[in-house]
Scaffold this motif. Structure first.
Motif, PDB file in Angstrom:
ATOM      1  N   GLY A  53       0.804  -1.220   0.000  1.00 14.70           N
ATOM      2  CA  GLY A  53       0.000   0.000   0.000  1.00 14.70           C
ATOM      3  C   GLY A  53       0.833   1.264   0.000  1.00 14.70           C
ATOM      4  O   GLY A  53       2.054   1.239  -0.031  1.00 14.70           O
ATOM      5  N   LYS A  54       0.102   2.333   0.024  1.00 15.89           N
ATOM      6  CA  LYS A  54       0.695   3.672  -0.045  1.00 15.89           C
ATOM      7  C   LYS A  54       1.037   4.174   1.353  1.00 15.89           C
ATOM      8  O   LYS A  54       0.371   3.830   2.320  1.00 15.89           O
ATOM      9  CB  LYS A  54      -0.341   4.559  -0.717  1.00 15.89           C
ATOM     10  CG  LYS A  54      -0.001   6.004  -0.764  1.00 15.89           C
ATOM     11  CD  LYS A  54      -0.615   6.655  -1.968  1.00 15.89           C
ATOM     12  CE  LYS A  54      -2.135   6.789  -1.866  1.00 15.89           C
ATOM     13  NZ  LYS A  54      -2.650   7.583  -2.984  1.00 15.89           N
ATOM     14  N   LEU A  55       2.085   5.009   1.435  1.00 17.36           N
ATOM     15  CA  LEU A  55       2.477   5.601   2.714  1.00 17.36           C
ATOM     16  C   LEU A  55       1.325   6.449   3.265  1.00 17.36           C
ATOM     17  O   LEU A  55       0.787   7.304   2.572  1.00 17.36           O
ATOM     18  CB  LEU A  55       3.720   6.474   2.516  1.00 17.36           C
ATOM     19  CG  LEU A  55       4.252   7.224   3.743  1.00 17.36           C
ATOM     20  CD1 LEU A  55       4.851   6.263   4.770  1.00 17.36           C
ATOM     21  CD2 LEU A  55       5.294   8.263   3.330  1.00 17.36           C
ATOM     22  N   LEU A  56       0.958   6.178   4.535  1.00 14.13           N
ATOM     23  CA  LEU A  56      -0.127   6.928   5.175  1.00 14.13           C
ATOM     24  C   LEU A  56       0.393   7.564   6.462  1.00 14.13           C
ATOM     25  O   LEU A  56       0.889   6.883   7.357  1.00 14.13           O
ATOM     26  CB  LEU A  56      -1.313   6.000   5.476  1.00 14.13           C
ATOM     27  CG  LEU A  56      -2.527   6.664   6.131  1.00 14.13           C
ATOM     28  CD1 LEU A  56      -3.112   7.768   5.251  1.00 14.13           C
ATOM     29  CD2 LEU A  56      -3.604   5.618   6.458  1.00 14.13           C
ATOM     30  N   ILE A  57       0.266   8.898   6.520  1.00  9.70           N
ATOM     31  CA  ILE A  57       0.728   9.662   7.668  1.00  9.70           C
ATOM     32  C   ILE A  57      -0.475  10.101   8.494  1.00  9.70           C
ATOM     33  O   ILE A  57      -1.394  10.740   7.967  1.00  9.70           O
ATOM     34  CB  ILE A  57       1.496  10.938   7.202  1.00  9.70           C
ATOM     35  CG1 ILE A  57       2.594  10.610   6.187  1.00  9.70           C
ATOM     36  CG2 ILE A  57       2.040  11.702   8.414  1.00  9.70           C
ATOM     37  CD1 ILE A  57       3.722   9.768   6.712  1.00  9.70           C
ATOM     38  N   GLY A  58      -0.506   9.777   9.774  1.00 11.64           N
ATOM     39  CA  GLY A  58      -1.556  10.273  10.668  1.00 11.64           C
ATOM     40  C   GLY A  58      -1.170  11.648  11.175  1.00 11.64           C
ATOM     41  O   GLY A  58      -0.122  11.810  11.791  1.00 11.64           O
ATOM     42  N   LEU A  59      -2.004  12.649  10.876  1.00  9.36           N
ATOM     43  CA  LEU A  59      -1.716  14.029  11.305  1.00  9.36           C
ATOM     44  C   LEU A  59      -2.652  14.398  12.447  1.00  9.36           C
ATOM     45  O   LEU A  59      -3.874  14.383  12.298  1.00  9.36           O
ATOM     46  CB  LEU A  59      -1.904  14.990  10.126  1.00  9.36           C
ATOM     47  CG  LEU A  59      -1.858  16.496  10.414  1.00  9.36           C
ATOM     48  CD1 LEU A  59      -0.513  16.909  11.012  1.00  9.36           C
ATOM     49  CD2 LEU A  59      -2.130  17.291   9.148  1.00  9.36           C
ATOM     50  N   THR A  60      -2.056  14.712  13.606  1.00  9.99           N
ATOM     51  CA  THR A  60      -2.897  15.048  14.749  1.00  9.99           C
ATOM     52  C   THR A  60      -2.323  16.220  15.530  1.00  9.99           C
ATOM     53  O   THR A  60      -1.242  16.726  15.226  1.00  9.99           O
ATOM     54  CB  THR A  60      -3.114  13.811  15.655  1.00  9.99           C
ATOM     55  OG1 THR A  60      -4.171  14.088  16.589  1.00  9.99           O
ATOM     56  CG2 THR A  60      -1.850  13.424  16.415  1.00  9.99           C
ATOM     57  N   GLY A  61      -3.067  16.645  16.525  1.00  9.92           N
ATOM     58  CA  GLY A  61      -2.725  17.800  17.334  1.00  9.92           C
ATOM     59  C   GLY A  61      -3.988  18.262  18.027  1.00  9.92           C
ATOM     60  O   GLY A  61      -5.090  17.945  17.567  1.00  9.92           O
TER      61      GLY A  61
END
Ligand code: ATP
Length: 208
Positions: free
Chosen positions: A1-9
């Motif tokens: 699969g494709k690179l998946l970045i979790g963006l949080t804050g």
């Protein structure tokens, strides 16, 4: 699969600002808050279940969900809160994955204020935290939403603490400074994520 970045804050930390900047550089993103609203839109299966469960008084006169009333109903009732989460969380996840699948960008971001609280990070390759001091968080959010300090502090208290969030970050964006300083960090990370996504594609092509 494709690179998946979790963006949080935390609330008002700058997630939307950051996601838009990544998009301008050529990365795609899906927003868990947007999806959470989509799955209860008029005509949706989830909204139908909610009306069956709580009665038609849970709707506004235009047939949309009365969110403040629903929030009030589940606030002090753990069983009702659980019922709602068991309805919405699978629906939100399914819709998130649907939208992610449709992205054609080299890598993608999953934007979620409660990424860690709701264990969405189990689906991501890396966790990217947008960090700001509590003081800046409070003042930026109050300016944006015209909320009282008490209202913003209550939301901050319902989310993971700054230190707990930082402890789970693979990558970090410091958003205490100017927008220009933020963009510079994002350009750097974008290069890094492009390289990582290249590596993944390479592995998939030759290893398997
Ligand atoms: P929420 O969790 O509430 O959806 P968010 O994390 O998506 O918030 P943003 O809406 O991106 O946060 O940012 C909060 C506010 O701070 C916005 O009004 C935004 O324009 C402003 N902001 C973001 N970064 C900066 C910065 N570096 N300097 C000044 N203002 C900023």
């Amino acid at each position: 699969g494709k690179l998946l970045i979790g963006l949080t804050g935390g609330i008002g930390s700058g997630k939307s600002t950051v996601a838009e900047a990544f998009r301008e550089l050529g990365a795609g993103y899906v927003d868990a808050d947007q999806v959470a609203r989509q799955v209860v839109a008029p005509g949706s299966v989830c909204l139908q279940r909610i009306v069956e469960h709580f009665g038609p008084q849970i709707l506004n006169s235009d047939a949309s969900l009365n969110r403040p009333l629903l929030r009030q109903l589940i606030f002090s009732d753990a069983a009702e809160k659980l019922w709602l989460e068991q309805l919405l969380h699978p629906a939100i996840r399914e819709q998130l994955f649907q939208q992610l699948k449709q992205l054609t960008t080299p890598y993608a971001l999953l934007v979620a204020p409660l990424l860690l609280e709701n264990q969405l990070d189990q689906f991501t390759d890396r966790v990217l935290v947008v960090d700001i001091s509590e003081q800046t968080q409070l003042s930026r959010t109050m300016t944006r939403d015209q909320n009282s300090a008490e209202q913003v502090k209550a939301i901050m208290a319902s989310q993971l603490s700054r230190s707990a969030r930082l402890a789970r970050a693979d990558d970090l964006l410091d958003n205490n400074g100017s927008l220009a300083q933020l963009i510079e960090q994002i350009q750097h990370l974008h290069e890094k994520y492009l390289e990582l996504s290249q590596e993944i594609r390479h592995k998939e092509q030759y290893d398997c």
